[in-house]
Write a protein that holds these residues in place. Structure first.
Motif, short mmCIF file in Angstrom:
data_model
loop_
_atom_site.label_atom_id
_atom_site.label_comp_id
_atom_site.label_asym_id
_atom_site.label_seq_id
_atom_site.Cartn_x
_atom_site.Cartn_y
_atom_site.Cartn_z
N THR A 8 0.86 -1.19 0.13
CA THR A 8 0.25 0.00 -0.09
C THR A 8 1.09 1.41 0.12
O THR A 8 1.50 1.60 1.00
CB THR A 8 -0.89 -0.17 1.44
OG1 THR A 8 -1.44 -1.39 1.60
CG2 THR A 8 -1.68 1.20 1.11
N SER A 9 0.76 2.03 -0.93
CA SER A 9 1.39 3.30 -0.81
C SER A 9 1.17 3.81 -0.38
O SER A 9 -0.03 4.72 1.19
CB SER A 9 1.10 4.06 -2.32
OG SER A 9 -0.21 5.04 -1.96
N ASP A 10 1.63 4.92 0.61
CA ASP A 10 1.94 6.21 1.58
C ASP A 10 0.18 6.90 0.90
O ASP A 10 -0.25 7.25 2.45
CB ASP A 10 3.00 6.86 2.03
CG ASP A 10 4.02 6.12 2.62
OD1 ASP A 10 3.98 4.91 3.08
OD2 ASP A 10 4.98 6.94 2.28
N LEU A 11 0.36 7.26 -0.36
CA LEU A 11 -0.59 8.39 -0.63
C LEU A 11 -2.10 7.70 -0.48
O LEU A 11 -2.72 7.93 0.53
CB LEU A 11 -0.69 8.37 -1.98
CG LEU A 11 -1.35 9.58 -2.34
CD1 LEU A 11 -1.79 10.60 -2.06
CD2 LEU A 11 -1.64 9.42 -4.06
N ARG A 13 -2.21 4.92 2.18
CA ARG A 13 -3.36 5.35 3.31
C ARG A 13 -3.57 6.00 4.19
O ARG A 13 -4.20 6.98 5.03
CB ARG A 13 -1.56 4.98 4.43
CG ARG A 13 -1.47 3.00 4.33
CD ARG A 13 -0.44 3.06 5.19
NE ARG A 13 0.68 2.32 4.06
CZ ARG A 13 2.10 2.44 4.03
NH1 ARG A 13 2.72 3.20 5.27
NH2 ARG A 13 2.55 1.53 2.76
N ASN A 14 -2.33 7.73 3.25
CA ASN A 14 -3.11 8.86 3.92
C ASN A 14 -4.31 9.37 3.31
O ASN A 14 -5.51 9.70 4.47
CB ASN A 14 -2.31 9.96 3.37
CG ASN A 14 -0.84 9.62 4.05
OD1 ASN A 14 -0.80 9.36 5.54
ND2 ASN A 14 0.11 10.39 3.76
N ARG A 17 -6.89 7.63 5.61
CA ARG A 17 -6.64 8.03 7.07
C ARG A 17 -7.08 8.95 7.51
O ARG A 17 -7.83 9.43 8.04
CB ARG A 17 -5.21 8.04 7.48
CG ARG A 17 -5.07 8.77 8.81
CD ARG A 17 -3.51 8.83 8.91
NE ARG A 17 -2.85 9.51 8.98
CZ ARG A 17 -3.20 11.10 8.04
NH1 ARG A 17 -3.46 12.06 9.31
NH2 ARG A 17 -1.90 11.61 7.76
#
Length: 82
Positions: A8-11, A13-14, A17
């Motif tokens: 999963t990319s950070d984007l 996940r953000n 969230r």
């Protein structure tokens, strides 16, 4: 055979969230507005405060008169011929 998860990319996940944060904020705002609009809670609080004041007044009255009552009973007990 174990199934591997795709990274999963950070984007992603953000974004997830931020979505859940916005959902929780909306839910908390709705709950707060419902609590403010609800008048039954205020009535219950008023009754609880009145009951508490009655209890405090009763305890104060018993404490003020208790020693005199005990003294009278002891006097009666000492003076009785039983």
């Amino acid at each position: 055979m174990p199934v591997s998860k795709a990274p999963t990319s950070d984007l992603a996940r953000n974004v997830g969230r931020l979505y859940w944060e916005s959902v929780m904020k909306k839910a908390l705002k709705k709950l707060a507005s419902n609590l403010i609009k609800d008048e039954q809670g205020g009535e219950v609080l008023e009754y609880a405060l009145i009951a508490g004041l009655i209890v405090v007044a009763s305890i104060a009255a018993i404490a003020a008169v208790g020693g005199k009552v005990v003294g009278k009973w002891q006097s009666l007990q000492n003076n009785s011929s039983w």
